[in-house]
Design an enzyme around this catalytic site. Structure first.
Site, PDB file in Angstrom:
ATOM      1  N   ASN A   1      -4.169   2.902 -13.566  1.00 11.43           N
ATOM      2  CA  ASN A   1      -3.269   1.984 -12.737  1.00 11.43           C
ATOM      3  C   ASN A   1      -1.844   2.768 -13.032  1.00 11.43           C
ATOM      4  OD1 ASN A   1      -2.148  -0.345 -11.970  1.00 11.43           O
ATOM      5  ND2 ASN A   1      -1.451  -1.087 -14.177  1.00 11.43           N
TER       6      ASN A   1
ATOM      7  N   GLY B   1       0.706  -0.961  -0.168  1.00 11.70           N
ATOM      8  CA  GLY B   1      -0.022  -0.116  -0.108  1.00 11.70           C
ATOM      9  C   GLY B   1       0.669   1.274  -0.010  1.00 11.70           C
TER      10      GLY B   1
ATOM     11  N   SER C   1       4.685   4.526 -15.417  1.00 11.10           N
ATOM     12  CA  SER C   1       3.397   5.249 -16.369  1.00 11.10           C
ATOM     13  C   SER C   1       2.295   5.086 -15.432  1.00 11.10           C
ATOM     14  CB  SER C   1       3.525   4.498 -17.631  1.00 11.10           C
ATOM     15  OG  SER C   1       4.759   4.291 -18.215  1.00 11.10           O
TER      16      SER C   1
ATOM     17  N   GLU D   1       6.929   6.749  -8.463  1.00 12.14           N
ATOM     18  CA  GLU D   1       5.465   6.576  -8.699  1.00 12.14           C
ATOM     19  C   GLU D   1       4.576   7.482  -7.530  1.00 12.14           C
ATOM     20  OE1 GLU D   1       4.486   2.350  -8.270  1.00 12.14           O
ATOM     21  OE2 GLU D   1       6.289   1.814  -9.295  1.00 12.14           O
TER      22      GLU D   1
ATOM     23  N   HIS E   1       2.199   1.498 -13.755  1.00 11.77           N
ATOM     24  CA  HIS E   1       3.080   0.302 -13.988  1.00 11.77           C
ATOM     25  C   HIS E   1       4.544   0.756 -14.068  1.00 11.77           C
ATOM     26  CE1 HIS E   1       3.658  -3.581 -15.574  1.00 11.77           C
ATOM     27  NE2 HIS E   1       4.431  -3.174 -16.551  1.00 11.77           N
TER      28      HIS E   1
ATOM     29  N   ASP F   1      -1.875  -3.562 -19.006  1.00 12.97           N
ATOM     30  CA  ASP F   1      -0.806  -2.552 -19.120  1.00 12.97           C
ATOM     31  C   ASP F   1      -0.496  -1.816 -20.519  1.00 12.97           C
ATOM     32  OD1 ASP F   1      -0.356  -3.183 -16.297  1.00 12.97           O
ATOM     33  OD2 ASP F   1       1.048  -4.805 -16.885  1.00 12.97           O
TER      34      ASP F   1
END
Length: 216
Positions: free
Chosen positions: A107, A12, A136, A174, A109, A145
């Site tokens: 999402n 998380g 990304s 990220e 990735h 993806d």
């Protein structure tokens, strides 16, 4: 106020970055539900610490991936989310789930999509001998993806890198680009034309992150 549902499978860390962005006032939204397919996902505890409803749904009780996704889709619909965020969610979503929330699922990735799709993208980059990889944020489509990309960060690969060291360095980016992309989407600044995504008012042409970060 905009509403987010987050799907997780693990520690998380991206969930925590998003929570921090909300609590600091950078993202004007709330997370109404965190769902996990793993009982021991640390992200469930992070959610509970921050007063967010968190639920584990065991895939073992369902005969198929489709059945599982239909069930969690009903849970999510009750929250009336503006956005569904996959934050380290390690299950492939069924077509039915994606159709139910088309255009509302994002999402992150750990590669420069479309490179190194699927699991262990960091190891794939190392095995291939890439000198640059990254992460990304993209919309989720039926092709794994491979959805339209909102923002990317380029990360150099060092000669001494291991999968762990490269993963950690990518993760730092990220935690910055994911909250930023979520903020842009919820502000209504993100427009999709086929595979092309434009963030209205964003500055393009920057390295290592394109478009440029504004808040993170």
């Amino acid at each position: 106020m905009k509403n987010i549902v987050v799907l997780i499978s693990g520690r998380g860390s991206n969930l925590k970055a998003i929570i921090d962005a909300i609590e600091s006032g950078k993202i004007n939204a709330k997370i109404s539900l965190v769902l996990s397919n793993k009982k021991d996902a640390k992200g469930l505890e992070i959610a509970k610490i921050h007063g967010i409803k968190a639920k584990f749904v065991d895939p073992a009780f369902f005969a198929s991936r489709k059945g599982y996704d239909i069930y969690i889709a009903e849970l999510i619909r009750k929250e009336e989310p503006d956005l569904i965020v996959l934050a380290g969610y390690m299950r492939i979503l069924s077509d039915e789930f994606i159709e139910a929330f088309e255009g509302k699922i994002v999402n992150i990735h750990p590669s420069l999509v479309p490179a190194f799709q699927g699991k262990k993208a960091q190891k794939q980059a190392l095995d291939f001998g890439s000198l640059i990889t990254g992460c990304s944020v993209h919309f989720v489509t039926k092709e794994l993806d491979n959805g339209p990309v909102i923002i990317q960060a380029a990360v150099p690969v060092m000669p001494e890198d291991t999968e762990e060291s490269l993963s950690e360095r990518i993760l730092q980016y990220e935690h910055r680009i994911y909250p930023q992309a979520i903020k842009w989407i919820l502000e209504g600044r993100v427009y999709v034309e086929g595979r092309k995504v434009i963030v209205k008012g964003a500055k393009y042409g920057s390295i290592p992150i394109n478009p440029s970060l504004e808040d993170f």
